[in-house]
Design a protein around this motif. Structure first.
Motif, short mmCIF file in Angstrom:
data_model
loop_
_atom_site.label_atom_id
_atom_site.label_comp_id
_atom_site.label_asym_id
_atom_site.label_seq_id
_atom_site.Cartn_x
_atom_site.Cartn_y
_atom_site.Cartn_z
N GLU A 22 -40.29 -7.19 -30.64
CA GLU A 22 -39.58 -6.20 -29.83
C GLU A 22 -39.56 -6.56 -28.35
O GLU A 22 -38.80 -5.98 -27.57
CB GLU A 22 -40.21 -4.81 -30.01
CG GLU A 22 -41.63 -4.66 -29.49
CD GLU A 22 -42.68 -4.97 -30.55
OE1 GLU A 22 -43.83 -4.54 -30.37
OE2 GLU A 22 -42.34 -5.66 -31.54
N ALA A 23 -40.39 -7.53 -27.94
CA ALA A 23 -40.38 -8.00 -26.56
C ALA A 23 -39.37 -9.13 -26.44
O ALA A 23 -39.47 -10.13 -27.15
CB ALA A 23 -41.77 -8.48 -26.15
N ILE A 24 -38.40 -9.00 -25.56
CA ILE A 24 -37.36 -10.02 -25.44
C ILE A 24 -37.81 -11.22 -24.61
O ILE A 24 -37.40 -12.35 -24.86
CB ILE A 24 -36.06 -9.41 -24.84
CG1 ILE A 24 -34.90 -10.42 -24.96
CG2 ILE A 24 -36.27 -8.96 -23.39
CD1 ILE A 24 -33.57 -9.84 -24.54
N ASP A 25 -38.70 -10.99 -23.64
CA ASP A 25 -39.07 -12.03 -22.68
C ASP A 25 -40.26 -12.85 -23.15
O ASP A 25 -41.09 -12.41 -23.95
CB ASP A 25 -39.40 -11.42 -21.32
CG ASP A 25 -38.17 -10.89 -20.61
OD1 ASP A 25 -37.06 -11.38 -20.91
OD2 ASP A 25 -38.32 -9.98 -19.77
N ASP A 26 -40.35 -14.05 -22.58
CA ASP A 26 -41.54 -14.90 -22.68
C ASP A 26 -42.01 -15.13 -24.11
O ASP A 26 -43.21 -15.00 -24.41
CB ASP A 26 -42.68 -14.35 -21.83
CG ASP A 26 -42.53 -14.75 -20.37
OD1 ASP A 26 -42.14 -15.90 -20.12
OD2 ASP A 26 -42.79 -13.92 -19.49
N ARG A 27 -41.10 -15.51 -24.97
CA ARG A 27 -41.48 -15.93 -26.32
C ARG A 27 -40.40 -16.84 -26.89
O ARG A 27 -39.26 -16.84 -26.43
CB ARG A 27 -41.71 -14.74 -27.24
CG ARG A 27 -40.46 -13.93 -27.56
CD ARG A 27 -40.74 -12.94 -28.69
NE ARG A 27 -39.62 -12.06 -28.97
CZ ARG A 27 -38.61 -12.35 -29.79
NH1 ARG A 27 -38.57 -13.54 -30.37
NH2 ARG A 27 -37.64 -11.48 -30.02
N PHE A 28 -40.79 -17.62 -27.91
CA PHE A 28 -39.82 -18.39 -28.67
C PHE A 28 -39.01 -17.44 -29.55
O PHE A 28 -39.47 -16.35 -29.91
CB PHE A 28 -40.53 -19.40 -29.58
CG PHE A 28 -41.10 -20.59 -28.86
CD1 PHE A 28 -40.27 -21.56 -28.31
CD2 PHE A 28 -42.47 -20.78 -28.75
CE1 PHE A 28 -40.78 -22.67 -27.67
CE2 PHE A 28 -43.00 -21.88 -28.11
CZ PHE A 28 -42.15 -22.83 -27.57
N PRO A 29 -37.83 -17.86 -29.97
CA PRO A 29 -37.09 -17.05 -30.93
C PRO A 29 -37.71 -17.17 -32.32
O PRO A 29 -38.37 -18.16 -32.64
CB PRO A 29 -35.69 -17.66 -30.91
CG PRO A 29 -35.92 -19.09 -30.56
CD PRO A 29 -37.08 -19.08 -29.59
N LEU A 165 -29.73 -12.59 -14.59
CA LEU A 165 -28.40 -12.75 -15.18
C LEU A 165 -27.72 -14.00 -14.62
O LEU A 165 -27.09 -14.76 -15.36
CB LEU A 165 -27.54 -11.52 -14.89
CG LEU A 165 -26.09 -11.58 -15.41
CD1 LEU A 165 -26.08 -11.77 -16.93
CD2 LEU A 165 -25.32 -10.34 -15.00
N GLY A 166 -27.87 -14.25 -13.31
CA GLY A 166 -27.28 -15.45 -12.71
C GLY A 166 -27.83 -16.72 -13.32
O GLY A 166 -27.07 -17.66 -13.61
N ALA A 175 -29.95 -18.50 -26.85
CA ALA A 175 -31.28 -18.33 -27.43
C ALA A 175 -32.36 -18.07 -26.40
O ALA A 175 -33.51 -17.79 -26.76
CB ALA A 175 -31.65 -19.56 -28.25
N ILE A 176 -32.03 -18.15 -25.12
CA ILE A 176 -33.03 -18.00 -24.05
C ILE A 176 -32.99 -16.57 -23.50
O ILE A 176 -31.94 -16.09 -23.09
CB ILE A 176 -32.77 -19.00 -22.91
CG1 ILE A 176 -32.80 -20.43 -23.46
CG2 ILE A 176 -33.80 -18.83 -21.80
CD1 ILE A 176 -34.10 -20.83 -24.09
N PRO A 177 -34.12 -15.89 -23.46
CA PRO A 177 -34.15 -14.53 -22.93
C PRO A 177 -34.06 -14.54 -21.40
O PRO A 177 -34.11 -15.60 -20.77
CB PRO A 177 -35.51 -14.01 -23.40
CG PRO A 177 -36.36 -15.23 -23.51
CD PRO A 177 -35.44 -16.33 -23.96
N PRO A 178 -33.94 -13.36 -20.78
CA PRO A 178 -33.83 -13.31 -19.32
C PRO A 178 -35.00 -13.97 -18.61
O PRO A 178 -34.82 -14.62 -17.57
CB PRO A 178 -33.77 -11.80 -19.02
CG PRO A 178 -33.28 -11.19 -20.28
CD PRO A 178 -33.79 -12.02 -21.39
N PHE A 201 -37.02 -23.23 -12.57
CA PHE A 201 -35.65 -22.96 -12.99
C PHE A 201 -35.33 -23.59 -14.36
O PHE A 201 -36.18 -24.16 -15.03
CB PHE A 201 -34.63 -23.43 -11.94
CG PHE A 201 -34.92 -22.94 -10.56
CD1 PHE A 201 -35.09 -21.59 -10.32
CD2 PHE A 201 -35.01 -23.83 -9.50
CE1 PHE A 201 -35.36 -21.13 -9.03
CE2 PHE A 201 -35.27 -23.38 -8.21
CZ PHE A 201 -35.45 -22.03 -7.98
N GLY A 202 -34.06 -23.46 -14.72
CA GLY A 202 -33.48 -24.09 -15.90
C GLY A 202 -32.07 -24.50 -15.53
O GLY A 202 -31.15 -23.70 -15.57
N LEU A 203 -31.90 -25.75 -15.15
CA LEU A 203 -30.65 -26.22 -14.56
C LEU A 203 -29.82 -26.99 -15.58
O LEU A 203 -30.35 -27.77 -16.37
CB LEU A 203 -30.96 -27.11 -13.35
CG LEU A 203 -31.77 -26.40 -12.25
CD1 LEU A 203 -32.42 -27.41 -11.32
CD2 LEU A 203 -30.91 -25.41 -11.49
#
Length: 324
Positions: A22-29, A165-166, A175-178, A201-203
């Motif tokens: 239920e947590a969207i952030d900081d985990r693998f899918p 969001l940016g 597949a990457i959460p916020p 970052f993730g560039l």
């Protein structure tokens, strides 16, 4: 000469696999999420009697197989089986990156690909073991974090959401959460060695109109081991980090290669001042007898494009001349 290789996954399997869905952030899918997002690409993994559909299923059937091509090539060219170790297994067994583990190899790749949430840290004994490993001129260690996307803890809700969001729009990976930060073990190990780096970052890397990768920018004067001979580009993973040297790392680490950013992608705050990111670092000649290098974890993966060039890079690493 036979090359003994250690591939060390610095993650806690239970820490990752038991993350709340239920947590969207900081985990693998979870595997079932990946199947839904990218249908029908992962449908061969849909049989629930064979494949765990949770996060553990993603680790076992998607994440670790990404490194199988490197392992196979390293065993063929190095003449020995690659030692593969996961830091913490499902049953809680922990294998440290200690002298006993390092004594039988001369090439180490630390895949620091796990969530900050699990709080993996290099212990003082592990830092000392790596420091001793680097006392031998022929020894080589790569410390490899991944991205740190959506870091905005100091911002208020609206500003945080806008920044995240940016960054999401820039890399464009569904597949990457916020918020997804990886690599605390790498950061603490590098800091303990006196060469701190933050993977930021993730560039999105740049590609030519035909889809092939833009060439990397290489500082040939620094490439004394010829690791980049014949290597024209890296990979096209959609979210690669800026390996930012901080503190003592600025003087102790050299930028061996930079990668162009896709400036046609939605804007990212990093691209306001830079069109490249630092993609491969190495220790300066007077820092260690051996060599410490820092790169992204996907440099050892076969699933993000650029495999022909990555294979040349892997060969250069495994077949490098003996030093000392």
């Amino acid at each position: 000469m036979c090359r003994g290789v250690l591939l060390y996954f610095a993650w806690s399997r239970p820490g990752e696999a038991e993350a709340p869905l239920e947590a969207i952030d900081d985990r693998f899918p979870a595997l079932f999420e990946l199947r839904r997002l990218f249908y029908p690409r992962y449908e061969p993994l849909s049989d629930i009697s064979i494949y765990n559909q949770g996060i553990a299923g993603f680790l076992d059937n998607v994440q670790k197989p990404n490194f199988a091509a490197f392992v196979k090539q390293a065993e063929r060219e190095g003449g020995r089986p690659v030692i593969q170790v996961e830091r913490e297994l499902e049953d809680g067994t922990v294998t440290l990156l200690d002298e006993q583990l390092l004594m039988s190899v001369n090439t180490v790749v630390v895949i620091s690909l796990y969530s900050f949430r699990t709080k993996q840290r290099a212990l003082p004994s592990e830092i000392e073991a790596v420091r001793r490993f680097l006392e031998k001129p022929d020894n080589l260690i790569f410390i490899c974090p991944h991205h740190d996307i959506g870091e905005a803890d100091r911002l208020q809700n609206a500003e945080r959401a806008e920044r995240q969001l940016g960054e999401y729009l820039h890399h464009g990976d569904k597949a990457i959460p916020p918020r997804q930060g990886f690599g605390g073990f790498a950061r603490t190990l590098l800091a303990g060695l006196g060469a701190p780096v933050e993977n930021r970052f993730g560039l999105r890397p740049a590609a030519r109109p035909d889809g092939t990768l833009e060439p990397i920018e290489i500082d040939r004067l620094y490439d004394e081991l010829k690791l980049l001979d014949g290597v024209e580009s890296f990979n096209q993973h959609s979210h690669l980090p800026q390996l930012e040297r901080v503190g003592q790392g600025i003087d102790k680490l050299q930028v061996l290669a930079r990668q162009l950013i896709d400036m046609t992608a939605p804007p990212h705050r990093f691209t306001e001042t830079r069109e490249t990111f630092d993609a491969l670092l190495q220790s300066a000649p007077d820092v260690f007898a051996g060599k410490l290098l820092v790169c992204d974890a996907t440099m050892w993966s076969s699933t993000a494009g650029g495999l022909e060039n990555l294979r040349r890079f892997w060969s250069n690493v495994i077949q490098r001349p003996v030093r000392g």
